[in-house]
Design an enzyme around this catalytic site. Structure first.
Site, PDB file in Angstrom:
ATOM      1  N   ARG A  15      23.209  38.256  25.317  1.00 16.24           N
ATOM      2  CA  ARG A  15      22.367  37.468  26.224  1.00 16.24           C
ATOM      3  C   ARG A  15      23.019  37.218  27.583  1.00 16.24           C
ATOM      4  O   ARG A  15      22.343  36.774  28.522  1.00 16.24           O
ATOM      5  CB  ARG A  15      21.998  36.138  25.564  1.00 16.24           C
ATOM      6  CG  ARG A  15      20.877  36.276  24.532  1.00 16.24           C
ATOM      7  CD  ARG A  15      20.388  34.914  24.109  1.00 16.24           C
ATOM      8  NE  ARG A  15      21.278  34.284  23.149  1.00 16.24           N
ATOM      9  CZ  ARG A  15      21.277  32.985  22.862  1.00 16.24           C
ATOM     10  NH1 ARG A  15      20.444  32.169  23.492  1.00 16.24           N
ATOM     11  NH2 ARG A  15      22.108  32.500  21.971  1.00 16.24           N
ATOM     12  N   GLY A  80      30.073  38.397  10.337  1.00 20.34           N
ATOM     13  CA  GLY A  80      29.950  36.967  10.145  1.00 20.34           C
ATOM     14  C   GLY A  80      31.244  36.228  10.414  1.00 20.34           C
ATOM     15  O   GLY A  80      32.327  36.828  10.517  1.00 20.34           O
ATOM     16  N   ASP A 105      33.846  30.845  22.823  1.00 27.57           N
ATOM     17  CA  ASP A 105      32.758  30.529  23.750  1.00 27.57           C
ATOM     18  C   ASP A 105      32.402  29.043  23.749  1.00 27.57           C
ATOM     19  O   ASP A 105      31.349  28.656  24.241  1.00 27.57           O
ATOM     20  CB  ASP A 105      31.522  31.365  23.421  1.00 27.57           C
ATOM     21  CG  ASP A 105      30.966  31.090  22.021  1.00 27.57           C
ATOM     22  OD1 ASP A 105      31.580  30.284  21.293  1.00 27.57           O
ATOM     23  OD2 ASP A 105      29.937  31.686  21.662  1.00 27.57           O
ATOM     24  N   ASN A 169      26.409  21.021  12.679  1.00 24.89           N
ATOM     25  CA  ASN A 169      27.682  21.713  12.532  1.00 24.89           C
ATOM     26  C   ASN A 169      28.117  22.352  13.851  1.00 24.89           C
ATOM     27  O   ASN A 169      27.363  23.096  14.469  1.00 24.89           O
ATOM     28  CB  ASN A 169      27.542  22.797  11.458  1.00 24.89           C
ATOM     29  CG  ASN A 169      28.808  23.600  11.284  1.00 24.89           C
ATOM     30  OD1 ASN A 169      29.911  23.070  11.371  1.00 24.89           O
ATOM     31  ND2 ASN A 169      28.656  24.902  11.029  1.00 24.89           N
ATOM     32  N   ASN A 368      52.815  40.982  59.208  1.00 22.11           N
ATOM     33  CA  ASN A 368      53.730  41.131  58.080  1.00 22.11           C
ATOM     34  C   ASN A 368      53.591  42.453  57.337  1.00 22.11           C
ATOM     35  O   ASN A 368      54.397  42.749  56.463  1.00 22.11           O
ATOM     36  CB  ASN A 368      53.503  39.977  57.089  1.00 22.11           C
ATOM     37  CG  ASN A 368      52.062  39.876  56.618  1.00 22.11           C
ATOM     38  OD1 ASN A 368      51.142  40.219  57.343  1.00 22.11           O
ATOM     39  ND2 ASN A 368      51.873  39.391  55.410  1.00 22.11           N
ATOM     40  N   ARG A 422      55.689  40.434  77.446  1.00 27.15           N
ATOM     41  CA  ARG A 422      54.354  40.794  77.933  1.00 27.15           C
ATOM     42  C   ARG A 422      54.528  41.452  79.299  1.00 27.15           C
ATOM     43  O   ARG A 422      55.522  41.229  79.987  1.00 27.15           O
ATOM     44  CB  ARG A 422      53.462  39.561  78.047  1.00 27.15           C
ATOM     45  CG  ARG A 422      53.965  38.506  78.996  1.00 27.15           C
ATOM     46  CD  ARG A 422      53.208  37.200  78.876  1.00 27.15           C
ATOM     47  NE  ARG A 422      53.681  36.230  79.859  1.00 27.15           N
ATOM     48  CZ  ARG A 422      53.564  34.922  79.718  1.00 27.15           C
ATOM     49  NH1 ARG A 422      53.015  34.415  78.629  1.00 27.15           N
ATOM     50  NH2 ARG A 422      53.994  34.099  80.670  1.00 27.15           N
TER      51      ARG A 422
END
Length: 450
Positions: A15, A80, A105, A169, A368, A422
């Site tokens: 699902r 099972g 789960d 349960n 870097n 620069r």
């Protein structure tokens, strides 16, 4: 007494509509499986066994990434839950003590609940975790006689009277390991689904003269994830609970519903978290720090009094000392920023160390990466890095050094020196006027020709 955990994680999760095994879908930055493993780890188990099936290699990698000592067994056929538990027998053949069965789960079982089950085991042979369901629906029902659990009945096998029971349960079970495996061996598959139900062990235990009981928890703890809709609901529940816990611990969340936390987020009291902040895994924020709006943090440490953001990104390995300031549109990766340093605007600092009291101007970048290797930039204390400086690593700036704005720094700068890298500015007198006049004439000529 030593405790072991068996975590059932073999299902495909049809699902979920995904190629990824169900238990590996992320909740708060960690796979569902890891949440179940964390629940068990709170009891300091002697062993943790994960029963994998679909995508077993991926499940094993995720389990061992969080706990390298986890043991993985494979249920090649899904016959099972009792059959799944039986696969753990070889891994626990030498284990003396209790064994819990959890589900990969079901992420919200708490250590308090597991401790209550362990306490109940001192007086009963089998302990099952139940919950009072607001809507029992298709849950299996726990049939009680006083404090004794007589049997568990799956919904599809229950009669109308049994379906009226609201104690349901969760599937979580605790028993002595040897007893658990003996009971599992006696389980048959004479039921509507033709599967070996772990729930049958309660009635088998009673027939063997053993005792069983149920411990109850809040229904929210037993939430199982079977679809993406349920995963979204679980994420919302986690975030709601995590935010409430932080607020209760003295953290200010200005707009709690906009803050997203991970399973391992740590934030100290008196920290302030502004709106729209995302904490990915591995983040610690100390007392009194401020994380301003629209920031994203992952794998980083923010010390007391530091201010981050707005619109900042801290990536793995970012270490901010006390009273550091990281401002808007700044990205820090694998870098240590010492006390009182500032990186306030539009900068990238990666693979670097920055000394105390240093000011990094707007638009500064540590260059870097050379296309193959990463290189380190080292900046000393009380350095002034001028705006729009490119620091081409590996490079070092000594204490109290300075770089001129717009410089490209490729060589080390000694302490106290100013680096200017620069081209010299050359102003051409009247050139702009002449150029614009020429361009305007060209535009007019083109328009006339059209």
């Amino acid at each position: 007494m030593a405790t072991a955990f068996i975590i059932l994680a073999a299902g495909k999760g049809t699902r979920m509509q995904s190629d990824l095994p169900k238990v590996l879908h992320p909740l708060a930055g960690a796979p569902l499986l890891v949440h179940a493993m964390k629940s068990g780890a709170a009891l300091d188990p002697a062993a943790m066994v994960v029963v994998a099936g679909h995508g077993a290699d991926l499940v094993e990698a995720a389990a061992k990434d969080w706990n390298p000592d986890a043991q993985i067994v494979v249920q090649s056929e899904q016959l099972g839950t009792a059959h799944a538990v039986a696969q753990a027998r070889p891994a626990l053949k030498d284990h003396k003590g209790d064994a819990f069965v959890l589900y990969g789960d079901t992420p919200f079982i708490t250590d308090t609940t597991l401790a209550a089950m362990a306490a109940a085991r001192t007086t009963h042979d089998v302990v099952v975790l139940g919950f009072e369901a607001a809507d029992p629906g298709r849950y299996g029902r726990l049939v009680m006689d006083g404090t004794t659990l007589t049997r568990i009945v799956e919904f599809k096998d229950a009669d109308e009277a049994t379906r009226e029971i609201t104690l349901c349960n969760s599937g979580v079970v605790c028993a002595d390991a040897a007893t658990l495996f003996d009971l599992v061996d006696a389980v048959g598959n004479d039921n509507a689904a033709g599967e070996y139900y772990l729930t049958d062990i309660v009635e088998i235990a009673r027939d063997k003269g053993l005792t069983a009981t149920a411990v109850s928890c809040d229904e929210a703890e037993t939430l199982g994830i079977n679809s993406r809709t349920e995963l979204s609901a679980a994420e919302a529940l986690f975030q709601q609970n995590a935010r409430a816990a932080l607020i209760g611990d003295g953290v200010t969340l200005q707009a709690p519903e906009t803050v997203f936390l991970s399973h391992d987020t740590v934030i100290g009291r008196d920290a302030v978290i502004e709106p729209n902040v995302v904490f990915a895994p591995g983040v610690t924020v100390e007392t009194g720090a401020t994380i301003r709006a629209f920031s994203h943090l992952e794998g980083c440490h923010v010390s007391r009094g530091a201010v981050v953001g707005p619109y900042a990104r801290l990536r793995p390995g970012a270490e901010l000392a006390e009273n550091v300031k990281v401002g808007n549109f700044v990205e820090i990766k694998k870098a240590q920023i010492a006390e009182g340093a500032k990186v306030n605007h539009l900068s990238y600092i990666g693979d670097a160390t920055i000394g105390a009291g240093t000011n990094v101007g707007a638009g500064v970048i540590t260059c870097n990466y050379d296309g193959v290797f990463k290189h380190q930039t080292t900046i000393g204390e009380n350095v002034f890095v001028g705006s729009n400086t490119m620091l081409v690593a590996p490079v070092t700036l000594g204490d109290a050094a300075m770089t001129a704005s717009g410089s490209v720094i490729t060589r080390d700068v000694a302490a106290g020196d100013l680096a200017v890298a620069r081209a010299r500015q050359d102003n051409k007198a009247g050139f702009a006027t002449r150029m614009f006049e020429k361009l305007k004439k060209m535009k007019a000529k083109k328009a006339k020709g059209a």
